[in-house]
Design a protein around this motif. Structure first.
Motif, mmCIF file in Angstrom:
data_model
loop_
_atom_site.group_PDB
_atom_site.id
_atom_site.type_symbol
_atom_site.label_atom_id
_atom_site.label_comp_id
_atom_site.label_asym_id
_atom_site.label_seq_id
_atom_site.Cartn_x
_atom_site.Cartn_y
_atom_site.Cartn_z
ATOM 1 N N ALA A 75 53.458 41.511 41.617
ATOM 2 C CA ALA A 75 53.105 40.524 40.587
ATOM 3 C C ALA A 75 51.690 39.988 40.835
ATOM 4 O O ALA A 75 50.906 39.799 39.899
ATOM 5 C CB ALA A 75 54.116 39.384 40.596
ATOM 6 N N ALA A 76 51.348 39.761 42.107
ATOM 7 C CA ALA A 76 50.010 39.239 42.443
ATOM 8 C C ALA A 76 48.946 40.275 42.102
ATOM 9 O O ALA A 76 47.893 39.951 41.542
ATOM 10 C CB ALA A 76 49.961 38.867 43.924
ATOM 11 N N GLU A 77 49.236 41.540 42.415
ATOM 12 C CA GLU A 77 48.258 42.602 42.119
ATOM 13 C C GLU A 77 48.032 42.729 40.614
ATOM 14 O O GLU A 77 46.894 42.846 40.160
ATOM 15 C CB GLU A 77 48.762 43.942 42.674
ATOM 16 C CG GLU A 77 48.538 44.065 44.169
ATOM 17 C CD GLU A 77 49.027 45.414 44.710
ATOM 18 O OE1 GLU A 77 49.351 45.470 45.892
ATOM 19 O OE2 GLU A 77 49.102 46.390 43.928
ATOM 20 N N ALA A 78 49.110 42.687 39.853
ATOM 21 C CA ALA A 78 48.990 42.802 38.393
ATOM 22 C C ALA A 78 48.168 41.630 37.850
ATOM 23 O O ALA A 78 47.305 41.803 36.983
ATOM 24 C CB ALA A 78 50.375 42.825 37.764
ATOM 25 N N ASP A 79 48.410 40.454 38.403
ATOM 26 C CA ASP A 79 47.699 39.251 37.985
ATOM 27 C C ASP A 79 46.197 39.367 38.317
ATOM 28 O O ASP A 79 45.336 39.057 37.488
ATOM 29 C CB ASP A 79 48.332 38.056 38.720
ATOM 30 C CG ASP A 79 47.780 36.732 38.284
ATOM 31 O OD1 ASP A 79 47.494 36.573 37.083
ATOM 32 O OD2 ASP A 79 47.616 35.842 39.153
ATOM 33 N N ALA A 80 45.906 39.847 39.532
ATOM 34 C CA ALA A 80 44.508 39.981 39.956
ATOM 35 C C ALA A 80 43.779 40.998 39.064
ATOM 36 O O ALA A 80 42.638 40.772 38.655
ATOM 37 C CB ALA A 80 44.446 40.398 41.429
ATOM 38 N N ARG A 81 44.445 42.112 38.775
ATOM 39 C CA ARG A 81 43.843 43.127 37.882
ATOM 40 C C ARG A 81 43.544 42.517 36.525
ATOM 41 O O ARG A 81 42.471 42.697 35.965
ATOM 42 C CB ARG A 81 44.805 44.296 37.659
ATOM 43 C CG ARG A 81 44.826 45.305 38.766
ATOM 44 C CD ARG A 81 45.848 46.391 38.417
ATOM 45 N NE ARG A 81 46.231 47.162 39.584
ATOM 46 C CZ ARG A 81 45.622 48.275 39.977
ATOM 47 N NH1 ARG A 81 44.603 48.746 39.292
ATOM 48 N NH2 ARG A 81 46.025 48.922 41.056
ATOM 49 N N MET A 82 44.524 41.752 36.018
ATOM 50 C CA MET A 82 44.376 41.153 34.688
ATOM 51 C C MET A 82 43.185 40.176 34.665
ATOM 52 O O MET A 82 42.519 40.023 33.661
ATOM 53 C CB MET A 82 45.664 40.431 34.342
ATOM 54 C CG MET A 82 45.761 40.039 32.907
ATOM 55 S SD MET A 82 46.933 38.736 32.649
ATOM 56 C CE MET A 82 46.525 37.400 33.657
ATOM 57 N N ARG A 83 42.929 39.550 35.816
ATOM 58 C CA ARG A 83 41.826 38.593 35.911
ATOM 59 C C ARG A 83 40.498 39.276 36.230
ATOM 60 O O ARG A 83 39.509 38.608 36.534
ATOM 61 C CB ARG A 83 42.145 37.526 36.976
ATOM 62 C CG ARG A 83 43.206 36.583 36.504
ATOM 63 C CD ARG A 83 43.810 35.701 37.565
ATOM 64 N NE ARG A 83 45.034 35.140 37.020
ATOM 65 C CZ ARG A 83 45.081 34.095 36.192
ATOM 66 N NH1 ARG A 83 43.972 33.457 35.867
ATOM 67 N NH2 ARG A 83 46.223 33.679 35.687
ATOM 68 N N GLY A 84 40.497 40.603 36.262
ATOM 69 C CA GLY A 84 39.252 41.352 36.409
ATOM 70 C C GLY A 84 38.839 41.628 37.842
ATOM 71 O O GLY A 84 37.698 42.039 38.088
ATOM 72 N N ALA A 85 39.752 41.423 38.806
ATOM 73 C CA ALA A 85 39.396 41.698 40.202
ATOM 74 C C ALA A 85 39.205 43.193 40.418
ATOM 75 O O ALA A 85 39.829 44.010 39.735
ATOM 76 C CB ALA A 85 40.498 41.185 41.128
ATOM 77 N N LYS A 86 38.340 43.529 41.374
ATOM 78 C CA LYS A 86 38.106 44.947 41.686
ATOM 79 C C LYS A 86 39.019 45.438 42.801
ATOM 80 O O LYS A 86 38.940 46.594 43.199
ATOM 81 C CB LYS A 86 36.638 45.141 42.087
ATOM 82 C CG LYS A 86 35.679 44.924 40.922
ATOM 83 C CD LYS A 86 34.265 45.281 41.287
ATOM 84 C CE LYS A 86 33.360 45.175 40.062
ATOM 85 N NZ LYS A 86 31.969 45.449 40.389
ATOM 86 N N GLY A 87 39.835 44.531 43.318
ATOM 87 C CA GLY A 87 40.761 44.934 44.378
ATOM 88 C C GLY A 87 41.393 43.713 45.020
ATOM 89 O O GLY A 87 41.138 42.570 44.612
ATOM 90 N N MET A 88 42.219 43.990 46.014
ATOM 91 C CA MET A 88 42.936 42.930 46.704
ATOM 92 C C MET A 88 42.694 43.099 48.194
ATOM 93 O O MET A 88 42.629 44.238 48.679
ATOM 94 C CB MET A 88 44.420 43.144 46.399
ATOM 95 C CG MET A 88 45.274 41.957 46.463
ATOM 96 S SD MET A 88 45.618 41.381 44.795
ATOM 97 C CE MET A 88 46.273 39.788 45.161
ATOM 98 N N ALA A 89 42.560 41.996 48.920
ATOM 99 C CA ALA A 89 42.404 42.067 50.375
ATOM 100 C C ALA A 89 43.471 41.197 51.008
ATOM 101 O O ALA A 89 44.004 40.278 50.374
ATOM 102 C CB ALA A 89 41.001 41.590 50.760
ATOM 103 N N ALA A 90 43.798 41.498 52.259
ATOM 104 C CA ALA A 90 44.817 40.725 52.978
ATOM 105 C C ALA A 90 44.549 40.849 54.469
ATOM 106 O O ALA A 90 43.778 41.715 54.889
ATOM 107 C CB ALA A 90 46.206 41.279 52.666
ATOM 108 N N TRP A 91 45.190 39.990 55.245
ATOM 109 C CA TRP A 91 45.109 40.165 56.689
ATOM 110 C C TRP A 91 46.530 40.310 57.227
ATOM 111 O O TRP A 91 47.496 39.872 56.610
ATOM 112 C CB TRP A 91 44.393 38.980 57.360
ATOM 113 C CG TRP A 91 45.173 37.689 57.311
ATOM 114 C CD1 TRP A 91 45.215 36.807 56.274
ATOM 115 C CD2 TRP A 91 46.044 37.171 58.313
ATOM 116 N NE1 TRP A 91 46.064 35.773 56.571
ATOM 117 C CE2 TRP A 91 46.582 35.967 57.826
ATOM 118 C CE3 TRP A 91 46.436 37.619 59.586
ATOM 119 C CZ2 TRP A 91 47.492 35.191 58.555
ATOM 120 C CZ3 TRP A 91 47.331 36.839 60.316
ATOM 121 C CH2 TRP A 91 47.840 35.634 59.792
ATOM 122 N N GLY A 92 46.618 40.935 58.383
ATOM 123 C CA GLY A 92 47.933 41.080 59.014
ATOM 124 C C GLY A 92 47.736 41.359 60.489
ATOM 125 O O GLY A 92 46.610 41.568 60.943
#
Ligand SMILES: CC(C)(COP(=O)(O)OP(=O)(O)OC[C@H]1O[C@@H](n2cnc3c(N)ncnc32)[C@H](O)[C@@H]1OP(=O)(O)O)[C@@H](O)C(=O)NCCC(=O)NCCS
Length: 261
Positions: free
Chosen positions: A104-121
């Protein structure tokens, strides 16, 4: 199970990481609330997984330019958490809730025009596992100790994120113990460490100089390159998982005893 945007009715649960039952959460001050209000205008997004009418999982992500790492045109996931303790709503992990939140977060970020997603682990098998993100299609960018920075580009011209690097250590003060606590507010575990270190420092009167470095202020964060962390006389204290109040008190006391009277 339903994924929803955070609303007023779940704010309190969100502010205590869905651990409404935890006494530790009483020791976190109001830093998370302050961070939330500040980041709301900067594009912070929070989604919850609701089951049986209860908030059982959460993900928070924001434009990377306002996060604790470097990057552009990406959304950065500060944390994803599916409740895993026996108390409260109980263990809800390993039933697809994390995957649903991330999708859901990825779909939301794409919809908002993001070029990708980053995270830490962490590459160790506890806390927020890097391996879980890798199974979800993320790739490693860099390592910093046991932490890994990961990303999932959505388009070919996306630029990878980078860790912020510590630029300096707090220097020692002659005749005093210097306790330096960096705080950004996003993480309740780190907020708890901050509050415990502050309380412990106060018990030693003017022999201990406690300083708060507020990294919610972007200029301060850039100046130090450290978002959250505890230093005693310039030496970083391991704070994940959060040490108890007694442990922090002992560490400071050890330094105080070394002061010349
Ligand atoms: C990482 C995390 C978010 C994953 O959430 P989750 O809901 O457990 O994730 P999922 O259920 O989608 O996936 C986990 C596993 O369960 C499996 N699974 C999913 N649905 C399943 C089902 N119905 N039956 C059996 N297994 C299932 C998945 O295949 C996956 O297996 P894998 O680990 O071998 O890949 C969660 O484990 C968590 O919160 N961990 C702690 C993170 C943390 O410390 N966060 C705080 C950071 S500040």
């Amino acid at each position: 199970m339903q994924i929803i945007d955070l609303d007023e009715s779940h704010l309190n649960s969100y502010f205590c990481c869905l651990e409404d039952w935890s006494n530790d959460m009483l020791e976190t001050g109001d830093h998370k609330q302050r961070w939330y209000r500040h980041m709301q205008d900067k594009g912070l997004r929070v989604k919850l997984a609701i089951e049986d009418g209860l908030a059982c999982g959460m993900i928070q992500y924001l434009p990377i330019e306002h996060s604790i790492v470097k990057g552009q045109d990406l959304y950065f996931i500060h944390c994803i958490w599916v409740h895993g303790h026996k108390q409260g709503v109980g263990n809800r992990q390993k039933r697809g809730m994390g995957t649903a939140l991330l999708r859901a977060a990825e779909a939301d970020a794409r919809m908002r025009g993001a070029k990708g997603m980053a995270a830490w682990g962490l590459w160790l098998p506890f806390w927020m596992k890097a391996s879980w993100f890798k199974k979800q299609g993320f790739e490693k960018v860099e390592r910093d100790g046991i932490a890994q920075l990961l990303w999932k580009p959505f388009c070919p011209d996306a630029q990878p994120p980078a860790w912020m690097k510590k630029t300096q250590d707090p220097v020692r003060i002659p005749g005093k113990v210097r306790v330096t606590a960096f705080i950004s507010g996003w993480c309740q575990a780190q907020n708890m460490v901050f509050e415990r270190a502050k309380r412990a420092s106060q018990t030693f009167g003017d022999r201990v100089y406690f300083e708060q470095i507020d990294t919610l202020d972007r200029a301060v964060l850039d100046q130090w390159g450290i978002a959250d962390g505890l230093f005693i006389d310039g030496k970083q204290v391991w704070t994940g998982p959060p040490p108890s109040y007694e442990k922090i008190l002992k560490k400071i006391e050890k330094r105080v005893k070394k002061l010349k009277t």
